[in-house]
Design an enzyme around this catalytic site. Structure first.
Site, PDB file in Angstrom:
ATOM      1  CE1 TYR A 184       0.711   4.963 -10.785  1.00 54.08           C
ATOM      2  CE2 TYR A 184       1.434   4.602 -13.031  1.00 54.08           C
ATOM      3  CZ  TYR A 184       1.720   4.898 -11.710  1.00 54.08           C
ATOM      4  OH  TYR A 184       3.013   5.117 -11.335  1.00 54.08           O
ATOM      5  N   GLY A 202       0.758  -1.237   0.000  1.00 54.58           N
ATOM      6  CA  GLY A 202       0.000   0.000   0.000  1.00 54.58           C
ATOM      7  C   GLY A 202       0.790   1.290   0.000  1.00 54.58           C
TER       8      GLY A 202
END
Length: 166
Positions: A135, A99
């Protein structure tokens, strides 16, 4: 690897060696190591000189430097607002998947909103499918109808020396 002790902080002048290390690691990952000509002095001037040209966030996990995001402002005439251009985002391989990349981008998005920016933009090499997938999962759009152009070196010098009076 846990991200329970993740910190995203602004880089300081003392971080210049770390920033250089991360730039080199990114270049190696992108198979572009031969193109790195930046020096610690150049990066320090760009980030902390009299007229800073860029900013840098550092990601730390359990007090270990794990990645960075280097960015600067651009401007959109169409929306009449500044934007943030993410020049580099990199997380060391041993810290991927916990993360940190998302945390860096989330902090950057917060900065964009705090500064009333209209958007964030960046480029990614076309072979980097894991990053492209990442993304897109965040909601980022690929601008497939745009091409990136770059003027550098002798071509930049030649254009600068062109007679511009009309």
């Amino acid at each position: 690897m846990s991200n329970s002790n993740t910190v995203i902080r602004n880089a300081t002048p003392a971080d210049i060696p770390l920033v250089m290390e991360l730039i080199r690691a990114l270049a190696e990952y992108e198979k572009l190591s031969d193109r790195v000509t930046a020096t610690p002095d150049l990066i320090e001037q760009a980030l902390f000189g009299p007229r800073p040209m860029a900013e840098c966030l550092i990601a730390e996990s359990d007090n270990c430097a794990a990645g960075f995001a280097l960015f600067f402002h651009n401007f959109s005439t169409f929306i009449g607002k500044p934007g943030i251009y993410l020049e580099d985002l990199f997380v060391k391989p041993e810290f991927r998947g916990c993360g940190l990349g998302k945390a860096l981008l989330a902090r950057l998005a917060q900065i964009a909103l705090e500064r009333d920016c209209g958007r964030m933009e960046w480029a990614v090499v076309d072979w980097n499918e894991p990053s492209i997938k990442f993304y897109r999962a965040l909601g980022a759009e690929s601008l497939d109808d745009w091409e990136i152009f770059r003027l550098k070196g002798q071509a930049l010098v030649a254009l600068a020396m062109t007679h511009t009076s009309v």
